[in-house]
Write a protein that holds these residues in place. Sequence first.
Motif, short mmCIF file in Angstrom:
data_model
loop_
_atom_site.label_atom_id
_atom_site.label_comp_id
_atom_site.label_asym_id
_atom_site.label_seq_id
_atom_site.Cartn_x
_atom_site.Cartn_y
_atom_site.Cartn_z
N PRO A 23 6.70 -12.15 15.31
CA PRO A 23 6.73 -12.56 13.90
C PRO A 23 6.61 -11.35 12.98
O PRO A 23 6.02 -10.33 13.36
N VAL A 24 7.17 -11.45 11.80
CA VAL A 24 7.06 -10.39 10.80
C VAL A 24 5.60 -10.21 10.43
O VAL A 24 4.90 -11.18 10.14
N LYS A 25 5.14 -8.97 10.47
CA LYS A 25 3.75 -8.68 10.12
C LYS A 25 3.65 -8.33 8.64
O LYS A 25 4.29 -7.39 8.18
N ASN A 26 2.89 -9.10 7.94
CA ASN A 26 2.52 -8.77 6.57
C ASN A 26 1.05 -8.39 6.58
O ASN A 26 0.27 -8.97 7.32
N ILE A 27 0.70 -7.42 5.79
CA ILE A 27 -0.71 -7.09 5.61
C ILE A 27 -1.16 -7.90 4.41
O ILE A 27 -0.72 -7.67 3.29
N GLU A 28 -1.97 -8.90 4.69
CA GLU A 28 -2.46 -9.75 3.59
C GLU A 28 -3.50 -8.98 2.81
O GLU A 28 -3.88 -7.88 3.19
N TYR A 29 -3.96 -9.54 1.77
CA TYR A 29 -4.87 -8.83 0.87
C TYR A 29 -6.03 -8.18 1.63
O TYR A 29 -6.86 -8.85 2.20
N GLN A 30 -6.02 -6.84 1.61
CA GLN A 30 -7.09 -6.05 2.21
C GLN A 30 -8.14 -5.84 1.12
O GLN A 30 -7.88 -5.15 0.14
N THR A 31 -9.29 -6.43 1.27
CA THR A 31 -10.37 -6.20 0.31
C THR A 31 -11.00 -4.86 0.63
O THR A 31 -11.33 -4.58 1.78
N GLU A 75 12.40 -2.56 3.45
CA GLU A 75 11.86 -2.60 2.09
C GLU A 75 10.65 -3.50 2.08
O GLU A 75 10.69 -4.60 2.64
N VAL A 76 9.58 -3.04 1.44
CA VAL A 76 8.37 -3.84 1.30
C VAL A 76 7.89 -3.80 -0.14
O VAL A 76 8.22 -2.86 -0.88
N GLU A 77 7.11 -4.80 -0.50
CA GLU A 77 6.42 -4.81 -1.78
C GLU A 77 4.95 -4.62 -1.49
O GLU A 77 4.42 -5.21 -0.53
N ILE A 78 4.30 -3.81 -2.31
CA ILE A 78 2.89 -3.54 -2.12
C ILE A 78 2.15 -3.89 -3.43
O ILE A 78 2.06 -3.07 -4.34
N PRO A 79 1.67 -5.13 -3.53
CA PRO A 79 0.84 -5.48 -4.68
C PRO A 79 -0.56 -4.88 -4.48
O PRO A 79 -1.03 -4.78 -3.35
N TYR A 80 -1.18 -4.47 -5.56
CA TYR A 80 -2.52 -3.89 -5.47
C TYR A 80 -3.29 -4.18 -6.75
O TYR A 80 -2.72 -4.54 -7.77
N THR A 103 11.01 -13.85 12.55
CA THR A 103 10.83 -12.78 13.54
C THR A 103 11.65 -11.55 13.16
O THR A 103 12.59 -11.63 12.37
N ILE A 104 11.26 -10.43 13.77
CA ILE A 104 11.92 -9.16 13.50
C ILE A 104 11.69 -8.22 14.68
O ILE A 104 10.82 -8.46 15.51
N HIS A 105 12.45 -7.14 14.74
CA HIS A 105 12.29 -6.14 15.79
C HIS A 105 10.86 -5.57 15.74
O HIS A 105 10.31 -5.37 14.67
N PRO A 106 10.26 -5.33 16.90
CA PRO A 106 8.87 -4.85 16.93
C PRO A 106 8.65 -3.52 16.20
O PRO A 106 7.54 -3.23 15.75
N ARG A 107 9.69 -2.72 16.06
CA ARG A 107 9.55 -1.44 15.38
C ARG A 107 9.09 -1.64 13.93
O ARG A 107 8.30 -0.87 13.40
N TYR A 108 9.55 -2.71 13.29
CA TYR A 108 9.14 -3.00 11.91
C TYR A 108 7.61 -3.14 11.83
O TYR A 108 6.96 -2.54 10.97
N ASN A 109 7.04 -3.93 12.73
CA ASN A 109 5.60 -4.15 12.70
C ASN A 109 4.83 -2.85 12.91
O ASN A 109 3.80 -2.62 12.29
N ALA A 110 5.35 -1.99 13.77
CA ALA A 110 4.71 -0.69 14.00
C ALA A 110 4.73 0.14 12.71
O ALA A 110 3.72 0.75 12.35
N TRP A 111 5.87 0.16 12.02
CA TRP A 111 5.95 0.92 10.77
C TRP A 111 4.96 0.41 9.73
O TRP A 111 4.36 1.17 8.99
N ILE A 112 4.76 -0.91 9.67
CA ILE A 112 3.84 -1.49 8.71
C ILE A 112 2.40 -1.13 9.06
O ILE A 112 1.59 -0.81 8.17
N ILE A 113 2.07 -1.15 10.32
CA ILE A 113 0.72 -0.76 10.74
C ILE A 113 0.47 0.71 10.41
O ILE A 113 -0.59 1.07 9.89
N TYR A 114 1.45 1.60 10.69
CA TYR A 114 1.30 3.02 10.37
C TYR A 114 1.14 3.22 8.87
O TYR A 114 0.36 4.06 8.42
#
Length: 126
Positions: A23-31, A75-80, A103-114
């Motif tokens: 699944p596509v990984k989104n980073i939800e609101y990080q407090t 492309e991602v959006e980063i609200p803050y 779903t998406i290629h696993p490389r996308y999720n790695a880039w988001i984590i980095y």
Amino acid sequence: MKKLLFVLLLTSMCLVGCRTFPPVKNIEYQTLAVHDQQKIEKAIISGATSKGWRVEKVKEGLIHAVLSQRAHLVEVEIPYGEDFYAIWYKHSENLRYNEKKGTIHPRYNAWIIYLSRAINAELYRS
């Protein structure tokens, strides 16, 4: 022996072709412990550019980031805000994004984590 090699080759080709994507990984609101929107904005920009992302401040509280790696584009959006940030999928090319399955290629999720790690490192550097 040739028959065994043929069967192994055929099996490996089937396994590669039947690959499922996560699944596509989104980073939800990080407090965050930081309560300074300007500092968070600077950390997002510094962290993203350190990992090769191009960033553009769309408006106060929203950054658009693009990563281009060989034939792939993300492309991602980063609200803050004052004490949070999030990273949301917006668009990709050549990463086999499936909107229906999410779903998406696993490389996308790695880039988001980095990207998230780089932002966090910048936040807590100073």
